[in-house]
Design an enzyme around this catalytic site. Structure first.
Site, PDB file in Angstrom:
ATOM      1  N   VAL A 164       1.537   0.925  -7.145  1.00  0.00           N
ATOM      2  CA  VAL A 164       1.147  -0.150  -8.071  1.00  0.00           C
ATOM      3  C   VAL A 164       1.230   0.250  -9.544  1.00  0.00           C
ATOM      4  O   VAL A 164       1.143  -0.604 -10.423  1.00  0.00           O
ATOM      5  CB  VAL A 164      -0.274  -0.689  -7.765  1.00  0.00           C
ATOM      6  CG1 VAL A 164      -0.310  -1.393  -6.426  1.00  0.00           C
ATOM      7  CG2 VAL A 164      -1.325   0.424  -7.844  1.00  0.00           C
ATOM      8  N   TYR A 203     -14.371   4.882 -13.696  1.00  0.00           N
ATOM      9  CA  TYR A 203     -14.443   3.722 -12.816  1.00  0.00           C
ATOM     10  C   TYR A 203     -15.021   2.524 -13.568  1.00  0.00           C
ATOM     11  O   TYR A 203     -14.447   1.428 -13.576  1.00  0.00           O
ATOM     12  CB  TYR A 203     -15.300   4.039 -11.587  1.00  0.00           C
ATOM     13  CG  TYR A 203     -15.313   2.920 -10.569  1.00  0.00           C
ATOM     14  CD1 TYR A 203     -14.211   2.705  -9.742  1.00  0.00           C
ATOM     15  CD2 TYR A 203     -16.412   2.075 -10.438  1.00  0.00           C
ATOM     16  CE1 TYR A 203     -14.206   1.673  -8.814  1.00  0.00           C
ATOM     17  CE2 TYR A 203     -16.423   1.040  -9.514  1.00  0.00           C
ATOM     18  CZ  TYR A 203     -15.318   0.849  -8.704  1.00  0.00           C
ATOM     19  OH  TYR A 203     -15.316  -0.180  -7.796  1.00  0.00           O
ATOM     20  N   LYS A 249     -13.035  -1.006 -14.636  1.00  0.00           N
ATOM     21  CA  LYS A 249     -13.480  -2.270 -14.059  1.00  0.00           C
ATOM     22  C   LYS A 249     -13.929  -3.252 -15.143  1.00  0.00           C
ATOM     23  O   LYS A 249     -13.779  -4.471 -14.998  1.00  0.00           O
ATOM     24  CB  LYS A 249     -14.593  -2.024 -13.035  1.00  0.00           C
ATOM     25  CG  LYS A 249     -14.109  -1.275 -11.786  1.00  0.00           C
ATOM     26  CD  LYS A 249     -12.933  -1.986 -11.121  1.00  0.00           C
ATOM     27  CE  LYS A 249     -12.506  -1.316  -9.838  1.00  0.00           C
ATOM     28  NZ  LYS A 249     -11.383  -2.045  -9.177  1.00  0.00           N
ATOM     29  N   ASP A 293       0.864  -1.180   0.000  1.00  0.00           N
ATOM     30  CA  ASP A 293       0.000   0.000   0.000  1.00  0.00           C
ATOM     31  C   ASP A 293       0.896   1.224   0.000  1.00  0.00           C
ATOM     32  O   ASP A 293       2.088   1.135   0.331  1.00  0.00           O
ATOM     33  CB  ASP A 293      -0.890   0.011   1.255  1.00  0.00           C
ATOM     34  CG  ASP A 293      -2.200   0.752   1.055  1.00  0.00           C
ATOM     35  OD1 ASP A 293      -2.159   1.991   0.887  1.00  0.00           O
ATOM     36  OD2 ASP A 293      -3.259   0.114   1.069  1.00  0.00           O
TER      37      ASP A 293
END
Length: 244
Positions: A61, A150, A154, A37
């Protein structure tokens, strides 16, 4: 029963929320877990709480170099990786006409590109381990429309999961996606959103939001050998929302 006994797992976005719930359950079932994280304070605290089978690494990431460093440190700490949970992600709730190109690229980098980089970075470690399981956290908005940016990312995670599953199956690596609906995380049930969430829950066929553990149980199943013949598939946890 220790359903992940001795397995080495890497979970991104694990300092809080759903990632933390996954990490707790994995530890309970015998895994050695690396939590990553950007929130070093919460990540270090959680790893300390979970004990000797947990290890925290600060991790961007979206960075290939960071992924390489995380894989190297994980192998040095616990051994080759057998489970990857691509959990890190952000939300954005804006009308398309109000979203800047910079904002759009940011959510694509974090929610979509990071999943590709992660799978590519971890696959060689899984080959060393003799195989593995990758669990990509998408959303019910990877199946039906939601906010711009978003939803797009996804849906992309869902598609990448299928493509990667075909590529990696001959190497003994399974890849599946999980599609949660509304989950009772601290961010969702905080005071300024609680009323709206309670109202929304009335429209869910099961008339309630999910608890984090309900999603973690599905992730645990996919990480374990119990799902040994499942790959390239969507696993939906939305109380029936997308069935309507």
């Amino acid at each position: 029963m220790n359903r992940l006994n001795g397995k080495v797992a890497l979970i991104t976005g694990a300092a809080q929320g759903m990632g933390a719930a996954h990490a707790r359950l994995f530890i309970e079932h015998g895994a050695k877990v690396v939590l990553t994280d950007l929130n070093e304070g919460k990540g270090q605290a959680l790893a300390a709480e979970l004990g000797e089978n947990a290890h925290f690494i600060s991790h961007n990431v979206t960075s290939e170099a960071d992924w390489a460093r995380v894989v190297e440190e994980t192998e040095a700490t616990f051994g080759p990786i057998q489970v990857l949970v691509n959990n890190a992600g952000i939300t954005m709730a804006k009308n398309m006409l109000d979203v800047t190109v910079e904002e759009y690229k940011r959510i694509v980098d974090i929610n979509q590109v990071s999943v590709f980089i992660g799978m590519k970075a971890v696959a060689p470690s899984m080959i060393k381990a003799g195989g593995g399981s990758i669990v990509n956290i998408s959303s019910m908005n990877g199946l039906v429309a939601g906010a711009i940016g978003y939803t797009d990312t996804k849906f992309a995670v869902r598609g990448m999961t299928k493509a990667a599953a075909i590529n990696l199956a001959p190497l003994g690596i399974r890849v599946n996606s999980v599609h949660p609906g509304v989950i009772a995380t601290p961010m969702v049930v905080q005071e300024d959103t609680k009323a709206a969430v309670e109202e929304f829950a009335k429209h869910i066929p099961m008339k309630r939001v999910a608890q984090p553990e309900e999603v973690s149980n599905m992730v645990l199943f996919l990480a374990s050998d119990e799902s040994s013949y499942s790959t390239g598939s969507e696993f939906v946890i939305d109380g029936g929302m997308t069935a309507q």
